[in-house]
Every structure is written in C-alpha cells, then in structure tokens.
Design a protein around this motif. Sequence first.
Motif, PDB file in Angstrom:
ATOM      1  N   ASN A  83       0.811  -1.211   0.000  1.00  0.00           N
ATOM      2  CA  ASN A  83       0.000   0.000   0.000  1.00  0.00           C
ATOM      3  C   ASN A  83       0.849   1.268   0.000  1.00  0.00           C
ATOM      4  OD1 ASN A  83      -2.543  -1.309   0.089  1.00  0.00           O
ATOM      5  ND2 ASN A  83      -2.199  -1.762   2.264  1.00  0.00           N
ATOM      6  N   THR A  84       2.125   1.140  -0.317  1.00  0.00           N
ATOM      7  CA  THR A  84       3.022   2.297  -0.312  1.00  0.00           C
ATOM      8  C   THR A  84       2.772   3.177  -1.536  1.00  0.00           C
ATOM      9  OG1 THR A  84       4.739   1.042   0.842  1.00  0.00           O
ATOM     10  CG2 THR A  84       5.416   3.050  -0.297  1.00  0.00           C
ATOM     11  N   LYS A  85       2.490   4.443  -1.316  1.00  0.00           N
ATOM     12  CA  LYS A  85       2.305   5.393  -2.398  1.00  0.00           C
ATOM     13  C   LYS A  85       3.635   6.077  -2.711  1.00  0.00           C
ATOM     14  CE  LYS A  85      -2.040   5.236  -3.584  1.00  0.00           C
ATOM     15  NZ  LYS A  85      -2.459   4.990  -4.990  1.00  0.00           N
ATOM     16  N   LYS A  86       3.902   6.248  -3.999  1.00  0.00           N
ATOM     17  CA  LYS A  86       5.167   6.828  -4.434  1.00  0.00           C
ATOM     18  C   LYS A  86       4.930   8.229  -4.983  1.00  0.00           C
ATOM     19  CE  LYS A  86       7.779   3.971  -6.791  1.00  0.00           C
ATOM     20  NZ  LYS A  86       8.164   2.988  -7.854  1.00  0.00           N
ATOM     21  N   PHE A  87       5.514   9.217  -4.294  1.00  0.00           N
ATOM     22  CA  PHE A  87       5.361  10.609  -4.666  1.00  0.00           C
ATOM     23  C   PHE A  87       6.673  11.145  -5.235  1.00  0.00           C
ATOM     24  CE2 PHE A  87       2.579  10.415  -0.688  1.00  0.00           C
ATOM     25  CZ  PHE A  87       1.433  10.095  -1.407  1.00  0.00           C
ATOM     26  N   ILE A  88       6.548  12.200  -6.066  1.00  0.00           N
ATOM     27  CA  ILE A  88       7.733  12.786  -6.684  1.00  0.00           C
ATOM     28  C   ILE A  88       7.546  14.283  -6.871  1.00  0.00           C
ATOM     29  CG2 ILE A  88       6.868  12.247  -9.011  1.00  0.00           C
ATOM     30  CD1 ILE A  88       9.808  11.963  -9.914  1.00  0.00           C
ATOM     31  N   THR A  89       8.638  15.029  -6.754  1.00  0.00           N
ATOM     32  CA  THR A  89       8.680  16.458  -7.090  1.00  0.00           C
ATOM     33  C   THR A  89       9.976  16.733  -7.832  1.00  0.00           C
ATOM     34  OG1 THR A  89       7.383  17.127  -5.154  1.00  0.00           O
ATOM     35  CG2 THR A  89       8.739  18.813  -6.184  1.00  0.00           C
ATOM     36  N   VAL A  90       9.899  17.536  -8.893  1.00  0.00           N
ATOM     37  CA  VAL A  90      11.074  17.901  -9.680  1.00  0.00           C
ATOM     38  C   VAL A  90      11.152  19.414  -9.769  1.00  0.00           C
ATOM     39  CG1 VAL A  90      12.266  17.684 -11.896  1.00  0.00           C
ATOM     40  CG2 VAL A  90      10.827  15.801 -11.057  1.00  0.00           C
ATOM     41  N   GLY A  91      12.295  19.997  -9.440  1.00  0.00           N
ATOM     42  CA  GLY A  91      12.438  21.443  -9.597  1.00  0.00           C
ATOM     43  C   GLY A  91      13.480  22.040  -8.681  1.00  0.00           C
ATOM     44  N   ARG A  92      13.740  23.289  -8.889  1.00  0.00           N
ATOM     45  CA  ARG A  92      14.729  24.036  -8.116  1.00  0.00           C
ATOM     46  C   ARG A  92      14.301  24.105  -6.655  1.00  0.00           C
ATOM     47  NH1 ARG A  92      18.721  27.955  -8.235  1.00  0.00           N
ATOM     48  NH2 ARG A  92      18.347  29.857  -7.041  1.00  0.00           N
ATOM     49  N   LEU A  93      15.256  23.909  -5.759  1.00  0.00           N
ATOM     50  CA  LEU A  93      14.976  23.979  -4.329  1.00  0.00           C
ATOM     51  C   LEU A  93      15.084  25.432  -3.873  1.00  0.00           C
ATOM     52  CD1 LEU A  93      16.935  20.840  -3.037  1.00  0.00           C
ATOM     53  CD2 LEU A  93      14.626  20.992  -4.011  1.00  0.00           C
ATOM     54  N   SER A  94      14.012  26.176  -4.062  1.00  0.00           N
ATOM     55  CA  SER A  94      13.966  27.591  -3.693  1.00  0.00           C
ATOM     56  C   SER A  94      12.643  27.881  -2.995  1.00  0.00           C
ATOM     57  CB  SER A  94      14.132  28.477  -4.933  1.00  0.00           C
ATOM     58  OG  SER A  94      13.232  28.086  -5.956  1.00  0.00           O
ATOM     59  N   LYS A  95      12.583  29.005  -2.304  1.00  0.00           N
ATOM     60  CA  LYS A  95      11.449  29.286  -1.424  1.00  0.00           C
ATOM     61  C   LYS A  95      10.113  29.296  -2.142  1.00  0.00           C
ATOM     62  CE  LYS A  95      14.014  31.856   2.096  1.00  0.00           C
ATOM     63  NZ  LYS A  95      14.187  33.154   2.794  1.00  0.00           N
ATOM     64  N   GLU A  96      10.083  29.890  -3.352  1.00  0.00           N
ATOM     65  CA  GLU A  96       8.798  30.009  -4.040  1.00  0.00           C
ATOM     66  C   GLU A  96       8.230  28.668  -4.481  1.00  0.00           C
ATOM     67  OE1 GLU A  96      11.783  30.087  -7.397  1.00  0.00           O
ATOM     68  OE2 GLU A  96      11.660  30.925  -5.362  1.00  0.00           O
ATOM     69  N   LYS A  97       9.076  27.628  -4.519  1.00  0.00           N
ATOM     70  CA  LYS A  97       8.614  26.301  -4.925  1.00  0.00           C
ATOM     71  C   LYS A  97       7.842  25.575  -3.823  1.00  0.00           C
ATOM     72  CE  LYS A  97      10.331  26.341  -9.107  1.00  0.00           C
ATOM     73  NZ  LYS A  97       9.442  26.339 -10.301  1.00  0.00           N
ATOM     74  N   GLY A  98       7.913  26.059  -2.600  1.00  0.00           N
ATOM     75  CA  GLY A  98       7.052  25.564  -1.537  1.00  0.00           C
ATOM     76  C   GLY A  98       7.303  24.139  -1.078  1.00  0.00           C
ATOM     77  N   HIS A  99       8.529  23.653  -1.222  1.00  0.00           N
ATOM     78  CA  HIS A  99       8.826  22.295  -0.754  1.00  0.00           C
ATOM     79  C   HIS A  99       8.519  22.140   0.732  1.00  0.00           C
ATOM     80  CE1 HIS A  99      11.334  22.518  -4.420  1.00  0.00           C
ATOM     81  NE2 HIS A  99      11.164  21.209  -4.495  1.00  0.00           N
ATOM     82  N   HIS A 100       8.748  23.214   1.487  1.00  0.00           N
ATOM     83  CA  HIS A 100       8.590  23.119   2.936  1.00  0.00           C
ATOM     84  C   HIS A 100       7.151  22.817   3.328  1.00  0.00           C
ATOM     85  CE1 HIS A 100       7.445  27.302   2.138  1.00  0.00           C
ATOM     86  NE2 HIS A 100       6.712  27.229   3.243  1.00  0.00           N
TER      87      HIS A 100
END
Length: 357
Positions: free
Chosen positions: A190-207
């Motif tokens: 039941n493990t779901k696999k998530f992904i994000t691609v892009g620059r690690l900067s504040k506007e990208k909202g990774h946090h």
Amino acid sequence: MNSQKKISIVFMIPTLSTGGAERVISFISQNLDSKLFQSQLLVIDKKENSTFNIEKIPVTYLNKTRVLHAAPQIIHFLYKQKPDIVFSSIGHLNTLIGILSPLFKNIKFVIREASVVSVMQKFSAKKSIGKNFLSKWAFSNVDKVVCQSIDMANDFKNLYDLNDTNIVIIGNPITSGQPASIKKKKTPSNTKKFITVGRLSKEKGHHRVLNVLARLEREFSYLIIGDGPERANLIEQMDRLGLSDKITHIPYTDNVNYYLSENDLYLQGSYVEGFPNAVLESCAAGTPVLAFAAPGGTNEILEHNINGFIVENEEAFLKCLCSDKEWNHEFIQNSVYSKFSAQIILEKYQNLFTSLC
C-alpha cells in the motif's frame, strides 16, 4: 522580403545551465522548420557551464558572467549578423534587449517572460528593477512579448503598461517526443510513491509539502529531484519532522521522464509558477499531479479530478494524498498532448515569427 529567403533568428539566453527556460529555448531554437527558418543561439555564459547539448544550430558563447558586461559584444554580434528577428529570454537580458533595440531598425525584437514578475519579486533576495521608467521604456521598444500563461500575460501587461497587441500567449512544449506507451504502474503493498522535480527555492514551496507529508498516516516514499539554495534548510526540516528515511533526494538526473513514469503522484507546493514544465512532463508521462492553487500556468495544464488535483490549502492537500482515486493514465497523457505537443507549440512560434516578417 523575398519569399524564398529563410527568416534568420538569433535566440539569446544568459546561460544553458539546468532550467526550464533553458530547456525550452534549446528545444525551440533547434526544431523550427529548417526550410523556413535559419536559427542560431547566442549564450552570455561560458560553454563549460552548459548542461544542454546543442547540435542542430550554431552556438556562440560570449563568456560573460553578467548580462550587462556582454552589451558591447551583443551590439557587435547583431551588427555583423543582421538577423531578421532577435528572440531573448529571462529577466535582465530581456531588459537589455529592449534598451538596445532602437539601435537596430531592421530587426524585430521578441522577448519571452518566464515568471509572474510581481509575485516572484516577493521571493527574490535581489533588488528588482520592478516597475520603473527604464524597464517600462525598454519593454515598450520590443515588437512582441511571449508569455506562457494568462496570469503571466496580465501581470506583465499591468506591471509595464503594455497593450494587449504587444503580448502573445504561448505555452511551453512537451519536449519528450511522441506519447510513450504507458505501462500499468506497480506499487508494492500500500506504499504510495510521490515525486517532485524542480529548483529547491522558497517560491517552490517544498517546505509546505513536507509539513503535510509529516501528517500523512499511510505508507509512502517521496523522491525529490533538484537542487538550489534551500537544500540545507529542507534537509534539516526532513530530519526534524522524522521524514528522512522516507525521502530520497537526487540533485540532478538526465532520466526525469523515467522517474515521473515510475511514481504514483507528482506533488507541487509552489506559491507561483510561470509555466510548470515538470507538471506538464508528469502529465505527459501519465502521472497525475497534486498542486496548490497558485498564479501562473498550473491551472492551464491541470483539470481538477481529470489529470490531477488543484487545492487551496494544506488540509485539502492532505485529503488528496489520502485519496485512492483510480486514474486513467492515457487520458492524463492526452490531456496535455492535445494542447502542448511539440508540433502545436512550434507551429505557434513559427506563425509568430512569420507574422513579424
């Protein structure tokens, strides 16, 4: 002009290092109809800093670290080459091109904006030229401004007092070629696999994505591809939230499309996007996207509950992470190829360039 003469275009860009604008300009400049157009690329930066391989057209590197320092060489280059059209992309280079354009009465100048400027200024550590006389005057000199989304076009028009006739909206192309056959996704247990691609900067909202994942009670793995100034802060946040053993970070890879196709859901935390290429490529791979509503082109790519989710807040984001919706991956793929295939976007650019001559 002679109907048999090819339209000569000089594409200009500050650098060919990793980035969405760099990838798009590299692709467009090399794939216009060679029977109609003769293209070349002018890069402000050094060749050794390039990550994109340009093989189909000539490339000139000016070996400058700052756009302003390249002004004399740009002037000399244009006087020597005498192209029909100059097409530039990204911030300060666009401003410089607008300033220089009155020197070349026989050249048409087109600039390509890459962000929703007024919103991006809130996340920039650099002092922006903003809405001042020089930038407004510079942009009023160019023949056309290409924006990738309606939000971007409206923002640019209002910020610099431009008319609708100055602006044309052309989204970015899917550069991965024809639609690939989609294999049934295999997710162990039941493990779901998530992904994000892009620059690690504040506007990208990774946090804020990490904050929501810390509350998710189902099993998951999360792959982050990209690098940038927020890297150390995000790693610290992962440790603090107890997520480190569930997250894999890859600073750079040439196999983005493979990773997109191997995951269940793409996560976008951005506060603003010009035109999110990774979201486009995810849908092209048949992988749905979960995104926060944000200014830019996200809502022109995504249709809620059709090829992904667009949500307003973290509670709604968490709810969608818990969803077991069955997606039609071929339909997701077709939803973007029908609007943003390379053929469609290249034709729009070719029509623009032809109309200028």
